[in-house]
Design an enzyme around this catalytic site. Sequence first.
Site, PDB file in Angstrom:
ATOM      1  N   ARG A   1      35.126  77.783  72.529  1.00 24.66           N
ATOM      2  CA  ARG A   1      34.260  76.745  73.114  1.00 24.66           C
ATOM      3  C   ARG A   1      33.244  77.375  74.073  1.00 24.66           C
ATOM      4  NH1 ARG A   1      38.697  73.040  75.593  1.00 24.66           N
ATOM      5  NH2 ARG A   1      36.942  71.941  76.528  1.00 24.66           N
TER       6      ARG A   1
ATOM      7  N   ARG B   1      44.851  72.862  82.566  1.00 26.77           N
ATOM      8  CA  ARG B   1      44.767  71.469  82.109  1.00 26.77           C
ATOM      9  C   ARG B   1      45.590  71.285  80.836  1.00 26.77           C
ATOM     10  NH1 ARG B   1      38.999  68.878  80.659  1.00 26.77           N
ATOM     11  NH2 ARG B   1      39.251  70.134  78.787  1.00 26.77           N
TER      12      ARG B   1
ATOM     13  N   ARG C   1      45.639  68.066  74.934  1.00 20.30           N
ATOM     14  CA  ARG C   1      44.430  68.264  74.125  1.00 20.30           C
ATOM     15  C   ARG C   1      44.585  69.497  73.249  1.00 20.30           C
ATOM     16  NH1 ARG C   1      38.895  67.271  77.456  1.00 20.30           N
ATOM     17  NH2 ARG C   1      38.202  68.840  75.946  1.00 20.30           N
TER      18      ARG C   1
ATOM     19  N   LYS D   1      32.672  68.692  84.736  1.00 18.34           N
ATOM     20  CA  LYS D   1      31.727  67.593  84.487  1.00 18.34           C
ATOM     21  C   LYS D   1      32.440  66.234  84.507  1.00 18.34           C
ATOM     22  CE  LYS D   1      30.560  69.359  80.460  1.00 18.34           C
ATOM     23  NZ  LYS D   1      31.293  70.636  80.361  1.00 18.34           N
TER      24      LYS D   1
ATOM     25  N   ARG E   1      24.080  68.886  74.275  1.00 22.02           N
ATOM     26  CA  ARG E   1      24.719  70.195  74.168  1.00 22.02           C
ATOM     27  C   ARG E   1      23.960  71.133  73.233  1.00 22.02           C
ATOM     28  NH1 ARG E   1      30.276  68.382  75.728  1.00 22.02           N
ATOM     29  NH2 ARG E   1      31.586  70.204  76.001  1.00 22.02           N
TER      30      ARG E   1
HETATM   31  P1  B4P Z   1      36.791  68.764  83.473  1.00 20.08           P
HETATM   32  O1  B4P Z   1      36.083  67.947  84.501  1.00 20.08           O
HETATM   33  O2  B4P Z   1      37.745  68.012  82.599  1.00 20.08           O
HETATM   34  O3  B4P Z   1      35.834  69.575  82.532  1.00 20.08           O
HETATM   35  P2  B4P Z   1      34.612  69.269  81.601  1.00 20.08           P
HETATM   36  O4  B4P Z   1      33.519  70.135  82.117  1.00 20.08           O
HETATM   37  O5  B4P Z   1      34.343  67.788  81.552  1.00 20.08           O
HETATM   38  O6  B4P Z   1      35.163  69.682  80.178  1.00 20.08           O
HETATM   39  P3  B4P Z   1      35.015  69.783  78.602  1.00 20.08           P
HETATM   40  O7  B4P Z   1      33.843  70.624  78.287  1.00 20.08           O
HETATM   41  O8  B4P Z   1      36.364  70.198  78.210  1.00 20.08           O
HETATM   42  O9  B4P Z   1      34.852  68.459  77.864  1.00 20.08           O
HETATM   43  P4  B4P Z   1      34.213  67.600  76.733  1.00 20.08           P
HETATM   44  O10 B4P Z   1      35.169  66.499  76.646  1.00 20.08           O
HETATM   45  O11 B4P Z   1      32.806  67.309  77.097  1.00 20.08           O
HETATM   46  O12 B4P Z   1      37.536  69.911  84.264  1.00 20.08           O
HETATM   47  C1  B4P Z   1      38.352  70.866  83.602  1.00 20.08           C
HETATM   48  C2  B4P Z   1      39.570  71.195  84.472  1.00 20.08           C
HETATM   49  O13 B4P Z   1      39.150  71.811  85.702  1.00 20.08           O
HETATM   50  C3  B4P Z   1      40.372  69.965  84.861  1.00 20.08           C
HETATM   51  O14 B4P Z   1      41.735  70.259  84.735  1.00 20.08           O
HETATM   52  C4  B4P Z   1      39.997  69.729  86.323  1.00 20.08           C
HETATM   53  O15 B4P Z   1      41.049  69.135  87.068  1.00 20.08           O
HETATM   54  C5  B4P Z   1      39.706  71.134  86.823  1.00 20.08           C
HETATM   55  N1  B4P Z   1      38.696  71.170  87.897  1.00 20.08           N
HETATM   56  C6  B4P Z   1      37.573  70.404  87.966  1.00 20.08           C
HETATM   57  N2  B4P Z   1      36.866  70.705  89.077  1.00 20.08           N
HETATM   58  C7  B4P Z   1      37.552  71.707  89.715  1.00 20.08           C
HETATM   59  C8  B4P Z   1      37.329  72.464  90.925  1.00 20.08           C
HETATM   60  N3  B4P Z   1      36.263  72.243  91.722  1.00 20.08           N
HETATM   61  N4  B4P Z   1      38.226  73.425  91.250  1.00 20.08           N
HETATM   62  C9  B4P Z   1      39.316  73.646  90.467  1.00 20.08           C
HETATM   63  N5  B4P Z   1      39.587  72.953  89.321  1.00 20.08           N
HETATM   64  C10 B4P Z   1      38.718  72.004  88.957  1.00 20.08           C
HETATM   65  O16 B4P Z   1      34.154  68.388  75.303  1.00 20.08           O
HETATM   66  C11 B4P Z   1      35.211  68.540  74.390  1.00 20.08           C
HETATM   67  C12 B4P Z   1      34.736  68.853  72.947  1.00 20.08           C
HETATM   68  O17 B4P Z   1      34.052  67.690  72.388  1.00 20.08           O
HETATM   69  C13 B4P Z   1      33.704  69.980  72.764  1.00 20.08           C
HETATM   70  O18 B4P Z   1      34.317  71.256  72.680  1.00 20.08           O
HETATM   71  C14 B4P Z   1      33.003  69.567  71.428  1.00 20.08           C
HETATM   72  O19 B4P Z   1      33.773  69.944  70.302  1.00 20.08           O
HETATM   73  C15 B4P Z   1      32.975  68.058  71.479  1.00 20.08           C
HETATM   74  N6  B4P Z   1      31.690  67.539  72.021  1.00 20.08           N
HETATM   75  C16 B4P Z   1      31.563  66.816  73.175  1.00 20.08           C
HETATM   76  N7  B4P Z   1      30.262  66.505  73.392  1.00 20.08           N
HETATM   77  C17 B4P Z   1      29.557  67.040  72.353  1.00 20.08           C
HETATM   78  C18 B4P Z   1      28.158  67.075  72.029  1.00 20.08           C
HETATM   79  N8  B4P Z   1      27.240  66.506  72.818  1.00 20.08           N
HETATM   80  N9  B4P Z   1      27.782  67.724  70.896  1.00 20.08           N
HETATM   81  C19 B4P Z   1      28.678  68.297  70.104  1.00 20.08           C
HETATM   82  N10 B4P Z   1      30.023  68.303  70.348  1.00 20.08           N
HETATM   83  C20 B4P Z   1      30.453  67.687  71.462  1.00 20.08           C
END
Ligand code: B4P
Length: 195
Positions: free
Chosen positions: A145, A128, A134, A14, A89
């Site tokens: 998670r 990552r 992190r 995302k 979420r």
């Molecule tokens: P990212 O792009 O970083 O992943 P994400 O889906 O954004 O991640 P996440 O769920 O961790 O984040 P958030 O900060 O929202 O990609 C992950 C990895 O994959 C990277 O290394 C990237 O390079 C790689 N990648 C991407 N695309 C690829 C592809 N096509 N092929 C191969 N590799 C690929 O959440 C963190 C925490 O914050 C949660 O656990 C929760 O505690 C809290 N939180 C956030 N929002 C919340 C909400 N609304 N309510 C409650 N808690 C919340």
Amino acid sequence: MLNIILFGPPGAGKGTQSEKLIHQYGLHHLSTGDLLRSEIAANTPLGLEAKKFMDEGQLVPDSVVIGMIENKLDANPNAAGFIFDGFPRTVAQAIALDELLIKHGHPIAAMVAMEVPHPELVARLINRGLTSGRSDDTEEVINKRIQEYENKTRPVAHHYEGQHKYSPINGIGEIEEVFNRIIEAINNAKSNVTA
Ligand code: B4P
């Protein structure tokens, strides 16, 4: 105004895709994960509270994240639209977001859901974790998670399916390939909004 939810489990990409989408459409990026991490970095009371949940792989309480989003919407009344990354979420967050956007006059146009199987999510996030620093990118917390996603976040997809706004795409493949699938889904949604 174009309001899009980028949806998917932890590690679906995302954050990665949001970075590209803001350039494509000139939208404002709202990532609750990033907002929470900056509160933690600034050592605010909200950040200290959120960190306890994030380090355990749990969702932060709804009231905290809904309040953060409301502040950002109010602070950007002239935005061309928003990409909601990692929000909503829970179903309670989705209901709150719908109400806020109705107040602002521009409901969600589409939820683009990136589908990636569990083993690939774990592999990406462990990878990552080698460089992200992190505390939630460790195998034990990653699995919690994903469990939290299955229990509390997946039902949000049904909420938008009920509104005919749910648009699933395959999140496996090169980043550019996935990006093109998202663009196609958003362009379809845009033509539905303007039709
Ligand atoms: P990212 O792009 O970083 O992943 P994400 O889906 O954004 O991640 P996440 O769920 O961790 O984040 P958030 O900060 O929202 O990609 C992950 C990895 O994959 C990277 O290394 C990237 O390079 C790689 N990648 C991407 N695309 C690829 C592809 N096509 N092929 C191969 N590799 C690929 O959440 C963190 C925490 O914050 C949660 O656990 C929760 O505690 C809290 N939180 C956030 N929002 C919340 C909400 N609304 N309510 C409650 N808690 C919340």
